[in-house]
Design a protein around this motif. Structure first.
Motif, PDB file in Angstrom:
ATOM      1  N   VAL A 120       0.831  -1.194   0.118  1.00 37.18           N
ATOM      2  CA  VAL A 120       0.088  -0.078  -0.102  1.00 37.18           C
ATOM      3  C   VAL A 120       0.767   1.302   0.036  1.00 37.18           C
ATOM      4  CG1 VAL A 120      -1.913   1.179   1.241  1.00 37.18           C
ATOM      5  CG2 VAL A 120      -1.713  -1.328   1.389  1.00 37.18           C
ATOM      6  N   TYR A 121       0.637   2.190  -0.709  1.00 33.42           N
ATOM      7  CA  TYR A 121       1.387   3.455  -1.007  1.00 33.42           C
ATOM      8  C   TYR A 121       0.517   4.797  -0.812  1.00 33.42           C
ATOM      9  CZ  TYR A 121       4.374  -0.006  -3.203  1.00 33.42           C
ATOM     10  OH  TYR A 121       5.083  -0.983  -3.730  1.00 33.42           O
ATOM     11  N   PRO A 122       0.880   5.515   0.195  1.00 30.13           N
ATOM     12  CA  PRO A 122       1.960   5.468   1.322  1.00 30.13           C
ATOM     13  C   PRO A 122       1.468   4.334   2.361  1.00 30.13           C
ATOM     14  CG  PRO A 122       0.430   7.082   1.695  1.00 30.13           C
ATOM     15  CD  PRO A 122       0.124   6.543   0.444  1.00 30.13           C
ATOM     16  N   ASN A 123       2.505   3.675   2.978  1.00 29.98           N
ATOM     17  CA  ASN A 123       2.021   2.698   4.009  1.00 29.98           C
ATOM     18  C   ASN A 123       1.320   3.523   5.192  1.00 29.98           C
ATOM     19  OD1 ASN A 123       4.012   3.425   5.928  1.00 29.98           O
ATOM     20  ND2 ASN A 123       5.654   2.524   4.780  1.00 29.98           N
ATOM     21  N   SER A 124       0.911   2.131   6.067  1.00 29.31           N
ATOM     22  CA  SER A 124       0.183   2.619   7.330  1.00 29.31           C
ATOM     23  C   SER A 124       0.923   3.503   8.242  1.00 29.31           C
ATOM     24  CB  SER A 124      -0.306   1.328   8.014  1.00 29.31           C
ATOM     25  OG  SER A 124       0.650   0.496   8.159  1.00 29.31           O
TER      26      SER A 124
END
Length: 418
Positions: A120-124
């Protein structure tokens, strides 16, 4: 979330949210033969208006649109696990990169998908940081860049203490909610000691989530967009000059007469920030304040495409949406420089409705991007100052065009008489 396996160029991606920024990205996705799966919160979201069985297949298919359910207060439930499982099932493979349209998609949503082995971009973790203005500014300073002086506020005494430490009312201050809001909503200016109590109680519902900043004696605001692709290469587009009205972005100018040395410093600062943020992969818009002494401060970050950069849709070079698609899909980014001047003009309510009526769409020098369906019956149009459309003004005589454009505007009273 980075993978140690070899990066393959993706011909399919997923976008969380289906509003204006996703809508404007679809043209770039189509040019690059990228199929898009949308996770949205409304059936009439702007991105879905772009779906056409003739022109958009196979890039955005109706079956690829998933809607998150509503919570009891009618807010979208982005963390609904059944919906996220349905999205994962629809994507078939964890090789499909997932991206967010804006920074307020819950970090828990990204984390759930990461636990399903999606990137996922950006990450969590980055989402958690940027969703809070305090942790965002702390992150900026940790990357060795300057911000305006700031601190957390839990009480009126915290406000007074901060102001006393920063030249007691030598300048103005601004009290902000730490989360949500934009375009000056959720913010209160403090000019005198008498403003402190009123500002605090106007935001009292979020009083444990407030931050105070010393306002910069502003000379310019400039935004820079940078990207780190999935191969760890860093890219940037040329800085854009921004002009505000009512503390809302009104105009962005490409090829603006910004001193070359300042442009180089801004670009260097933007690259420094993203290169020191080791797990940041994707695009990042950075808003810079330049004060009267030409000192540079980072105002805020946007992990996404940005309003100021809509000008790149019509100047013939690499648009911010091209950068978005290339960075996330694993393609080689090819930066093309400016080919013509563009001025992006935001159309704010209520003037936008009037401008829409009087400006013919066939004008060759202006191009509208329909963000929301306007209706004379929508009362909020007359009470809220909101960005509703933007228009890109093209050509060599940009200044004359802006002047003519502004002369066409009327006062609110004039508009209501029409």
């Amino acid at each position: 979330m980075l993978s140690s396996r070899e990066i393959q160029v993706a011909d399919k991606i997923s976008v969380l949210s289906a509003w204006q920024l996703a809508q404007l990205s679809l043209e770039s996705a189509t040019k690059k033969w990228i199929q898009v799966t949308l996770l949205g919160d409304k059936e009439w979201s702007p991105a879905w208006k772009m779906i056409n069985p003739v022109t958009w297949v196979p890039f955005v298919l109706p079956k690829n649109n998933i809607i998150v359910p509503k919570l009891p207060n009618w807010s979208p439930d982005w963390t609904d696990e059944k919906t996220l499982d349905l999205l994962a099932e629809n994507l078939w493979s964890t090789d499909v990169p997932i991206t967010t349209e804006w920074e307020n998609i819950p970090a828990e949503t990204a984390e759930y998908l990461e636990n399903l082995w999606f990137s996922v971009y950006p990450n969590s973790q980055i989402l958690r940081t940027i969703q809070d203005r305090f942790t965002e500014k702390e992150a900026i300073k940790n990357k060795w860049l300057e911000t305006a002086p700031f601190w957390v506020v839990n009480s009126q005494e915290d406000i007074e203490s901060f102001i006393s430490e920063h030249w007691w009312f030598e300048s103005w201050y601004v009290l902000k909610t730490r989360k949500w809001w934009y375009d000056w909503h959720g913010q209160q200016r403090i000019k005198t000691k008498d403003d402190i109590e009123e500002a605090f109680w106007k935001l009292k519902s979020a009083k444990w989530w407030l931050i105070i900043e010393k306002m910069i004696d502003l000379s310019l605001e400039v935004s820079v967009i940078v990207a780190r692709d999935r191969h760890w290469n860093i890219w940037n587009l040329e800085p854009i000059l921004n002009i505000h009205e009512w503390w809302i972005l009104r105009t962005s100018v490409t090829s603006a007469p910004i001193p070359k040395e300042l442009k180089e410093k801004l670009t260097e600062s933007a690259k420094k920030l993203i290169s020191n943020w080791w797990d940041y992969v994707w695009i990042l818009t950075i808003e810079f304040f330049i004060d009267k002494d030409w000192e540079i401060y980072v105002n805020e970050l946007a992990p996404r495409t940005h309003n100021s950069w809509h000008a790149t849709l019509d100047n013939g070079w690499t648009s911010q949406n091209d950068l978005w698609m290339d960075a996330i899909s694993g393609r080689t980014i090819n930066i093309v420089n400016w080919t013509r001047k563009v001025v992006m003009q935001n159309l704010l309510t209520p003037w936008s409705l009037f401008l829409y009526r009087i400006l013919a769409s066939e004008n060759s020098w202006i191009k509208f991007y329909d963000y929301l369906k306007l209706s004379e019956n929508d009362n909020w149009l007359w009470t809220a100052i909101r960005k509703v459309w933007h228009a890109n003004i093209l050509g060599d005589r940009v200044n004359d065009m802006i002047a003519d454009f502004i002369r066409r505007e009327k006062t609110l009273d004039d508009i209501k008489k029409i």
